[in-house]
Design an enzyme around this catalytic site. Structure first.
Site, PDB file in Angstrom:
ATOM      1  N   HIS A 371      10.879   8.756  -5.362  1.00  0.00           N
ATOM      2  CA  HIS A 371      11.631   8.003  -6.373  1.00  0.00           C
ATOM      3  C   HIS A 371      13.099   7.876  -6.018  1.00  0.00           C
ATOM      4  O   HIS A 371      13.724   6.866  -6.273  1.00  0.00           O
ATOM      5  CB  HIS A 371      11.505   8.683  -7.730  1.00  0.00           C
ATOM      6  CG  HIS A 371      10.093   8.756  -8.194  1.00  0.00           C
ATOM      7  ND1 HIS A 371       9.702   9.461  -9.294  1.00  0.00           N
ATOM      8  CD2 HIS A 371       8.987   8.189  -7.690  1.00  0.00           C
ATOM      9  CE1 HIS A 371       8.405   9.340  -9.439  1.00  0.00           C
ATOM     10  NE2 HIS A 371       7.949   8.581  -8.473  1.00  0.00           N
ATOM     11  N   ARG A 478       8.710  -5.680  -9.945  1.00  0.00           N
ATOM     12  CA  ARG A 478       7.799  -4.516  -9.907  1.00  0.00           C
ATOM     13  C   ARG A 478       7.946  -3.743 -11.216  1.00  0.00           C
ATOM     14  O   ARG A 478       8.880  -2.960 -11.366  1.00  0.00           O
ATOM     15  CB  ARG A 478       8.159  -3.610  -8.732  1.00  0.00           C
ATOM     16  CG  ARG A 478       7.883  -4.196  -7.354  1.00  0.00           C
ATOM     17  CD  ARG A 478       8.190  -3.147  -6.286  1.00  0.00           C
ATOM     18  NE  ARG A 478       7.639  -3.486  -4.990  1.00  0.00           N
ATOM     19  CZ  ARG A 478       8.342  -3.993  -3.988  1.00  0.00           C
ATOM     20  NH1 ARG A 478       9.625  -4.233  -4.128  1.00  0.00           N
ATOM     21  NH2 ARG A 478       7.763  -4.254  -2.827  1.00  0.00           N
ATOM     22  N   ARG A 514       4.837  -8.637 -12.061  1.00  0.00           N
ATOM     23  CA  ARG A 514       3.585  -8.071 -11.563  1.00  0.00           C
ATOM     24  C   ARG A 514       3.149  -6.973 -12.528  1.00  0.00           C
ATOM     25  O   ARG A 514       3.976  -6.145 -12.942  1.00  0.00           O
ATOM     26  CB  ARG A 514       3.798  -7.476 -10.164  1.00  0.00           C
ATOM     27  CG  ARG A 514       2.511  -6.921  -9.591  1.00  0.00           C
ATOM     28  CD  ARG A 514       2.688  -6.481  -8.156  1.00  0.00           C
ATOM     29  NE  ARG A 514       3.473  -5.254  -8.066  1.00  0.00           N
ATOM     30  CZ  ARG A 514       3.803  -4.700  -6.903  1.00  0.00           C
ATOM     31  NH1 ARG A 514       3.451  -5.267  -5.763  1.00  0.00           N
ATOM     32  NH2 ARG A 514       4.510  -3.602  -6.874  1.00  0.00           N
ATOM     33  N   GLU A 613      -3.369  -8.784  -0.895  1.00  0.00           N
ATOM     34  CA  GLU A 613      -2.968  -7.599  -0.132  1.00  0.00           C
ATOM     35  C   GLU A 613      -4.154  -6.720   0.239  1.00  0.00           C
ATOM     36  O   GLU A 613      -3.985  -5.705   0.903  1.00  0.00           O
ATOM     37  CB  GLU A 613      -1.896  -6.791  -0.876  1.00  0.00           C
ATOM     38  CG  GLU A 613      -2.220  -6.467  -2.315  1.00  0.00           C
ATOM     39  CD  GLU A 613      -1.064  -5.782  -3.046  1.00  0.00           C
ATOM     40  OE1 GLU A 613      -0.099  -5.352  -2.412  1.00  0.00           O
ATOM     41  OE2 GLU A 613      -1.157  -5.686  -4.286  1.00  0.00           O
ATOM     42  N   ASN A 636       3.050  -5.659   2.910  1.00  0.00           N
ATOM     43  CA  ASN A 636       3.177  -4.200   3.069  1.00  0.00           C
ATOM     44  C   ASN A 636       1.805  -3.548   2.970  1.00  0.00           C
ATOM     45  O   ASN A 636       1.422  -2.741   3.816  1.00  0.00           O
ATOM     46  CB  ASN A 636       4.093  -3.606   1.992  1.00  0.00           C
ATOM     47  CG  ASN A 636       5.442  -4.267   1.951  1.00  0.00           C
ATOM     48  OD1 ASN A 636       5.833  -4.925   2.899  1.00  0.00           O
ATOM     49  ND2 ASN A 636       6.157  -4.109   0.849  1.00  0.00           N
ATOM     50  N   ASP A 637       1.067  -3.905   1.941  1.00  0.00           N
ATOM     51  CA  ASP A 637      -0.263  -3.325   1.806  1.00  0.00           C
ATOM     52  C   ASP A 637      -1.255  -3.990   2.745  1.00  0.00           C
ATOM     53  O   ASP A 637      -2.091  -3.321   3.343  1.00  0.00           O
ATOM     54  CB  ASP A 637      -0.747  -3.433   0.350  1.00  0.00           C
ATOM     55  CG  ASP A 637      -0.248  -2.256  -0.476  1.00  0.00           C
ATOM     56  OD1 ASP A 637      -0.432  -1.121  -0.021  1.00  0.00           O
ATOM     57  OD2 ASP A 637       0.357  -2.478  -1.539  1.00  0.00           O
ATOM     58  N   ARG A 647       1.169   3.104   5.251  1.00  0.00           N
ATOM     59  CA  ARG A 647       2.518   2.545   5.292  1.00  0.00           C
ATOM     60  C   ARG A 647       3.602   3.584   5.040  1.00  0.00           C
ATOM     61  O   ARG A 647       4.777   3.358   5.326  1.00  0.00           O
ATOM     62  CB  ARG A 647       2.648   1.391   4.272  1.00  0.00           C
ATOM     63  CG  ARG A 647       2.503   1.836   2.840  1.00  0.00           C
ATOM     64  CD  ARG A 647       2.377   0.663   1.895  1.00  0.00           C
ATOM     65  NE  ARG A 647       3.626   0.353   1.236  1.00  0.00           N
ATOM     66  CZ  ARG A 647       3.744  -0.508   0.232  1.00  0.00           C
ATOM     67  NH1 ARG A 647       2.682  -1.171  -0.197  1.00  0.00           N
ATOM     68  NH2 ARG A 647       4.890  -0.729  -0.328  1.00  0.00           N
ATOM     69  N   CYS A 684       5.708 -11.819  -0.398  1.00  0.00           N
ATOM     70  CA  CYS A 684       6.738 -10.936  -0.967  1.00  0.00           C
ATOM     71  C   CYS A 684       6.765  -9.554  -0.319  1.00  0.00           C
ATOM     72  O   CYS A 684       7.340  -8.629  -0.868  1.00  0.00           O
ATOM     73  CB  CYS A 684       6.566 -10.821  -2.472  1.00  0.00           C
ATOM     74  SG  CYS A 684       4.984 -10.149  -2.983  1.00  0.00           S
TER      75      CYS A 684
HETATM   76  C1  PEP Z   1       3.223  -5.451  -0.719  1.00  0.00           C
HETATM   77  O1  PEP Z   1       2.268  -4.679  -0.717  1.00  0.00           O
HETATM   78  O2  PEP Z   1       3.542  -6.152   0.266  1.00  0.00           O
HETATM   79  C2  PEP Z   1       4.078  -5.587  -1.911  1.00  0.00           C
HETATM   80  C3  PEP Z   1       5.001  -6.510  -1.981  1.00  0.00           C
HETATM   81  O3  PEP Z   1       3.902  -4.718  -2.926  1.00  0.00           O
HETATM   82  P1  PEP Z   1       4.367  -3.188  -2.919  1.00  0.00           P
HETATM   83  O4  PEP Z   1       5.299  -3.005  -1.757  1.00  0.00           O
HETATM   84  O5  PEP Z   1       5.014  -2.947  -4.235  1.00  0.00           O
HETATM   85  O6  PEP Z   1       3.076  -2.463  -2.763  1.00  0.00           O
HETATM   86 MG    MG Z   2       1.471  -3.867  -2.522  1.00  0.00          MG
END
Ligand code: PEP
Ligand code: MG
Length: 756
Positions: A371, A478, A514, A613, A636-637, A647, A684
């Site tokens: 956090h 988020r 989201r 994702e 990212n996911d 990740r 994103c």
């Molecule tokens: C992602 O997974 O790319 C994303 C934008 O969401 P988060 O990073 O919050 O999992």
């Molecule tokens: Mg994600």
């Protein structure tokens, strides 16, 4: 041995040690006396004390029983032999037959072949091993728990001698022979990018313990009781304070303190250590050192975070005991520009510091999902984590350079390093000014293609960036951050108040909310969950939402309420099958119906979409696209699932590239299918915030990118310097090196004056 008898024995020997410590003589003489007393008291033929020296060596400093000529001659590496193993693991060891242990290393000069049993404990100070204390017996003796405990308590006294600097210079005891007075470069893990220079502020500096041995056990237990009560009520008072922001950012941390502060097992262990002869503050330290040594090997980030909490509570208790209770950080005394150095900290603790003067953060622990890292990113403060032993090497007031880009920290840098860092900071500031100058210019390529550039945000403090950057809107809000920084679920009213403020500040700009993406590394302290083997692939995001429909309904209700009369865009995370999207979309319809039936004000328009994702969804795109109003690719996911690469794992963070042909092919397919279906699509993930990544995406047909505020200016500058047609021609022919197109793309950018 009876427990009571062991405690009495421990007290007796501690009293004798106290007399030695208070008496005349050099540190070496005191050490010689201590090993003699311990050998006699423990009825052991041998008692030896090894002290850590430069080069990660352990040197025999004093012995009763081994050959005197071995003193200052016998040296073991950390990890070598049983003594070295005790130092390496920071754990006690008790063996009835030491010589048959695989780690046994025989040193002829000591004459120890005649001894069969061995018990040793580390001499610990602040979580660091300063030496090892060992007893040995001729017979195959089985040492009991009580005896190990007693030896650990004695080792605490020895830690005072070892740390005094009278035996060896403290500099020698730094890991890797670092010299505390010289510039020191330390490597860590990037938790947030950026560069900063400031003076070190040690977060909750260690309380100096002046008295170790208790004079009067009963009085000491009473002190402990009073301090515990005082600490607990101080925490209760803090929690009850009404001026703590309603957003509850401080509450989760304080609630954890409260939980630990009332932990019976912990308090009991401290009381037991007092009964063994320590003062209350030394007992708290002893229990903390022991727990830290045990848990520091743990790799589970959750356990590490809990250790940080326990340290904070132990620190608070010691402050109450030493008459120096914790008060709000006295901001006035902090330097003009400072860097906070901590073992670990919670997000609320970071927010306690004056944001204008806080320039950077250095942590001994911490993970990208912690956090504190999330909040630091929102504050745009560079953070380097997992910097080993930084607290041992830094002094309050030292100048520190925090280089979040390269994950480096420099302590006490030379003037030229400071000047170089400051020059770089100025260049960045200059660049920021240039980017700011682009604010009102269109995000359009040289050949006239408009790109929607949006922001990824999650807290109110992010919102001013909308204007500062001149963003098209918020591509990803988020919502989980509001939940993560609290101690209980926010009510519908609290949620909608936040969303309303977001929409108000966004004005005409679109905002994509989201729904909760909790689970995985984003845990809510107040939501019980089963520990999971693979949390990133576990019960998270829309899976939780569908299993706990009340949670989803409340959130959707809050969105609808906040967006009364306005445009509402809702996006569901981690959708893996169409049914999940349908079910979540159905809940949205039910909530809209509810408002309709009650005659409430509906949003002026409602758009619902899904994050792309989870790889499985890619093969369901036609079905999905016929249902959604938009999609947004979460690289990212998506990357972590495509490459089966966690990740959050720093070790493999650089291993796979989103500019690899495989990923680019996947992304190109998505763009083609979405274009074919005529559905708006965005991206994103972090890739959109990297100018090179964003350039590739534009080449693949992406026209809507959403990124962290800090990346915005760079990406916009790139967009405005790019000729899309030339890039598309290049991509059609470029092969890359099979693993990645990064180098080829960078060369392209350089050859065509694209600002990256
Ligand atoms: C992602 O997974 O790319 C994303 C934008 O969401 P988060 O990073 O919050 O999992
Ligand atoms: Mg994600």
């Amino acid at each position: 041995m009876e427990p009571g008898a062991a405690a009495a024995g421990s007290r007796r020997v501690l009293r004798r040690l106290r007399d030695v410590m208070a008496g005349a003589g050099t540190a070496q003489q005191k050490l010689d006396q201590v090993v003699r007393i311990v050998a006699a008291d423990m009825v052991a033929e041998v008692c030896s004390c090894y002290i850590r020296r430069a080069g990660d060596l352990l040197e025999l400093f004093a012995t009763e029983g081994l050959r005197p000529e071995a003193v200052h001659r016998t040296r073991l590496r950390i990890g070598e032999g049983l003594v070295g193993a005790i130092a390496a693991t920071a754990r006690p060891l008790a063996l009835a037959e030491a010589q048959s242990h695989p780690d046994f290393a025989y040193r002829p000069e000591t004459g120890e072949e005649v001894y069969h049993s061995l018990m040793g404990v580390p001499i610990l100070r602040g979580g660091r091993v300063l030496g090892v204390l060992v007893v040995q017996n001729r017979t195959q003796r089985h040492y009991g728990e009580e005896e190990i405990e007693a030896l650990q308590t004695i080792a605490m006294v020895l830690a005072e001698i070892a740390a005094s600097g009278d035996l060896v210079s403290p500099v020698e005891q730094q890991p890797g022979e670092g010299n505390v007075t010289l510039p020191t470069r330390l490597d860590g893990v990037r938790l947030n990018v950026g560069l900063a220079v400031g003076q070190a502020v040690l977060h909750q500096p260690r309380v100096a313990i002046r008295r170790i041995v208790a004079e009067d056990i009963a009085a000491e237990l009473e002190r402990l009781r009073q301090a515990t009560t005082a600490m607990q009520s101080a925490i209760d008072e803090l929690l009850a304070q009404t001026d703590i922001p309603a957003s509850g950012e401080h509450h989760d941390v304080l609630e954890t303190y409260r939980m630990f502060a009332a932990d019976r097992g912990w308090l009991q262990r401290i009381a037991d250590a007092v009964r063994g002869g320590l003062t209350a503050e030394a007992a708290a330290q002893r229990v903390l050192d022991d727990t830290r040594a045990r848990l520091s090997q743990a790799t589970d980030p959750y356990i590490k975070e809990r250790l940080a909490d326990l340290e904070d509570v132990a620190n608070r208790l010691q402050r109450h005991l030493t008459g120096n209770p914790v008060t709000a950080a006295s901001q006035a005394e902090l330097p003009e520009e400072f860097v906070v150095v901590a073992r670990n900290m919670g997000p609320a603790e970071l927010l306690d510091y004056d944001r204008r003067r806080l320039k950077g953060v250095v942590l001994e622990e911490g993970s990208p999902g912690a956090h504190v890292a999330v909040v630091a990113r929102a504050l745009d403060v560079p953070v380097v984590g997992r910097v080993k032993d930084v607290l041992l090497r830094v002094e309050a007031g030292d100048v520190v350079v925090v280089d979040g880009d390269d994950a480096i920290v420099v302590l006490r840098p030379s003037d030229d390093i400071v000047q170089a860092a400051q020059a770089r900071i100025q260049v960045r500031q200059g660049r920021q000014q240039q980017y700011a100058a682009l604010k009102d210019l269109p995000a359009q390529t040289k050949d006239g293609i408009a790109i929607e550039l949006n922001l990824n945000v999650g807290m109110l403090i992010d919102l001013p960036y909308l204007d500062e950057a001149g963003a098209h809107g918020i591509g990803l809000f988020r919502t989980e951050l509001q939940f993560m920084l609290r101690d209980d679920f926010p009510t519908v009213a609290q949620q909608s108040a936040l969303y309303r403020r977001v929409l108000d500040q966004a004005g005409d700009r679109p905002v994509t909310f989201r729904t909760l993406d909790i689970g995985g590394d984003k845990l809510l302290p107040y939501m019980a969950g089963e520990p999971e083997e693979n949390p990133a692939m576990g019960w998270r995001a829309v899976r939780i939402a569908l299993d706990r429909p009340a949670l989803l309904r409340q959130q959707l209700r809050a969105f609808i309420r906040a967006a009364a009369g306005k445009r509402l865009r809702v996006m569901f995370p981690m959708v893996a099958v169409i049914d999940e999207y349908d079910a979540a979309r159905e809940v949205l319809s039910l909530e809209l119906d509810r408002v309709r039936k009650r005659g409430g004000v509906l949003p002026s328009a409602v758009e619902a979409g899904a994050m792309l994702e989870v790889p499985a969804l890619l093969w369901q795109l036609p079905d999905l696209l016929s249902r959604v109003d938009f999609v947004s690719v979460g690289t990212n996911d998506l990357m972590q699932f495509l490459f089966a690469a966690d990740r959050g794992n720093a070790r493999i963070a650089e291993r796979y590239d989103y500019l690899s042909p495989a990923v680019l092919r996947v992304l190109a397919d998505i763009a083609r299918e979405c274009n074919g279906a005529g559905k708006p699509f965005a991206l994103c993930g972090e890739m959109a915030g990297d100018p090179l990544g964003a350039m590739a995406l534009i080449g693949l047909g992406y026209r809507n990118l959403s990124m962290a505020p800090r990346s915005f200016g760079r990406v916009k500058a790139m967009v405005r310097s790019l000729d899309c047609r030339i890039l598309c021609d290049f991509l059609a022919t470029c092969g890359g090196d099979g693993k990645s197109l990064r180098v080829s793309l960078r060369n392209f950018a350089q050859d065509h004056d694209v600002t990256i």
